[in-house]
Design an enzyme around this catalytic site. Structure first.
Site, mmCIF file in Angstrom:
data_model
loop_
_atom_site.group_PDB
_atom_site.id
_atom_site.type_symbol
_atom_site.label_atom_id
_atom_site.label_comp_id
_atom_site.label_asym_id
_atom_site.label_seq_id
_atom_site.Cartn_x
_atom_site.Cartn_y
_atom_site.Cartn_z
ATOM 1 N N HIS A 1 -14.853 18.479 -14.263
ATOM 2 C CA HIS A 1 -14.911 17.427 -15.284
ATOM 3 C C HIS A 1 -13.496 17.264 -15.848
ATOM 4 C CE1 HIS A 1 -17.251 15.412 -18.702
ATOM 5 N NE2 HIS A 1 -16.004 15.428 -19.144
ATOM 6 N N ASN B 1 -12.155 10.126 -20.027
ATOM 7 C CA ASN B 1 -12.591 10.806 -18.816
ATOM 8 C C ASN B 1 -12.020 10.119 -17.578
ATOM 9 O OD1 ASN B 1 -14.731 12.823 -19.667
ATOM 10 N ND2 ASN B 1 -15.515 10.980 -20.665
ATOM 11 N N ARG C 1 -23.385 9.064 -22.062
ATOM 12 C CA ARG C 1 -23.412 10.107 -23.092
ATOM 13 C C ARG C 1 -22.005 10.446 -23.571
ATOM 14 N NH1 ARG C 1 -21.145 15.025 -24.036
ATOM 15 N NH2 ARG C 1 -21.412 15.567 -21.837
ATOM 16 N N ASP C 2 -21.193 11.011 -22.719
ATOM 17 C CA ASP C 2 -19.854 11.431 -23.094
ATOM 18 C C ASP C 2 -18.975 10.238 -23.438
ATOM 19 O OD1 ASP C 2 -17.663 13.033 -23.534
ATOM 20 O OD2 ASP C 2 -17.339 13.551 -21.448
ATOM 21 N N HIS D 1 -10.228 15.091 -17.552
ATOM 22 C CA HIS D 1 -9.766 13.995 -18.400
ATOM 23 C C HIS D 1 -8.381 13.575 -17.929
ATOM 24 C CE1 HIS D 1 -12.685 14.287 -21.991
ATOM 25 N NE2 HIS D 1 -13.213 14.938 -20.972
ATOM 26 N N CYS E 1 -13.569 13.411 -26.500
ATOM 27 C CA CYS E 1 -14.335 14.451 -27.191
ATOM 28 C C CYS E 1 -14.175 14.238 -28.683
ATOM 29 C CB CYS E 1 -13.844 15.844 -26.799
ATOM 30 S SG CYS E 1 -14.707 17.153 -27.691
#
Length: 312
Positions: free
Chosen positions: A219, A261, A26-27, A221, A252
């Protein structure tokens, strides 16, 4: 390709096992310039599950014109029905997204909030408080249907427009999300500016305000190469849920300074060396990211993937 393994030297102060919340499908894929075929996404998720990942964020039920890379959610999710014992959460932006999720039989959802006004405006075209008000009926209805609800809180450490984010500001919104009924909260370093001391201070402040560590995930990065150091700081605090992305995919789409990420392979390498259980087969995971990199036509940014895929 044969995956090596680090020598395990356990550290007693760390959790014995952590859960990886895999966000690559997804991300990661939402940031690709070209649309990845649905069949490739399905195979990617199946390969991740075969590597031992038990929580794989499958897609996002957002408007297709906002994130066209994920416009195939209704075609993708039914292809994952054979994955027994694997949690497949999806991101929902609003009540319409929840309706789509319920129609698909989704059992785990996530909502995406911001700790700053600038990003709330850029991402949702609402103020922070207006965003929380929008999420309230979504979370309530999901809980009525006995869904698991995750709350993402972005920009917890820094914002590209506002700079460093005050800790008390993050704590307020984190508590608000949990008060809405979220089962867990993922603290996002969306532009990768966090450092370990900042991480531990934020976690301590949340604890002091009544937020338990077992309700929190992290989460990170890797914009400034701090993702693993920040993860270790969180683990030393007792956090047992870590978000990462296979091959280091993602960023993002609404914050250009947000680079990749934390790579799941880099995370697993570190945790294997620390004697922390993940249930993930690093060899299979690395092979998956090499396969996907070939599908995307470019090498994986993960250092571990690069190192292991070049071993004799």
């Amino acid at each position: 390709m044969t995956a090596g393994l680090p020598m395990a030297v356990p550290e007693q102060e760390l959790p014995p096992r952590i859960r990886i919340h895999e966000v690559g499908a997804r991300d990661g894929l939402q940031n690709e310039k070209t649309v990845v075929p649905t069949e490739v996404k399905s195979e990617f998720i199946h390969r991740l599950a075969h590597a031992g990942l038990t929580t794989i964020e499958a897609t996002s039920l957002v408007r297709p014109d906002r994130v066209p890379q994920l416009a195939d959610a209704e075609r993708l999710f039914p292809l994952l029905g054979d994955l027994k014992g694997v949690a497949l959460p999806v991101l929902v932006p609003n009540a319409r997204g929840l309706e789509r999720a319920m129609a698909l039989g989704v059992r785990r959802i996530a909502v995406f909030a911001s700790a700053t006004e600038s990003f709330a405006k850029a991402n949702l075209n609402r103020t922070v408080d207006e965003s929380l008000a929008m999420f309230a009926p979504v979370v309530a209805r999901a809980r009525e249907d006995r869904m698991h609800v995750r709350g993402y809180l972005s920009m917890c450490f820094g914002d590209p427009w506002e700079g460093p984010v005050p800790i008390h500001q993050v704590v307020r919104i984190a508590k608000a999300l949990l008060d809405l009924g979220c089962d867990e909260l993922s603290l996002g370093d969306t532009i990768g500016v966090a450092t370990p001391g900042h991480v531990q201070t934020l976690l301590s402040e949340l604890n002091e305000e009544g937020v338990p560590t077992n309700a929190l995930g992290v989460h990170f990065h890797d914009t400034y190469g701090q993702a693993l150091a920040n993860t270790l700081a969180a683990l030393q605090h007792g956090v047992t849920t870590v978000d990462s992305s296979a091959g280091g995919l993602g960023g993002c789409p609404f914050a250009r300074s947000a680079t990749g990420n934390l790579a799941t392979e880099d995370l697993v390498w570190m945790l294997d060396g620390l004697g922390v259980e993940t249930g993930v087969d690093l060899g299979r995971l690395t092979a998956t990211s090499v396969w996907l990199a070939d599908q995307l036509g470019r090498p994986s940014p993960s250092r571990t993937v690069t190192a292991l895929s070049h071993k004799e």
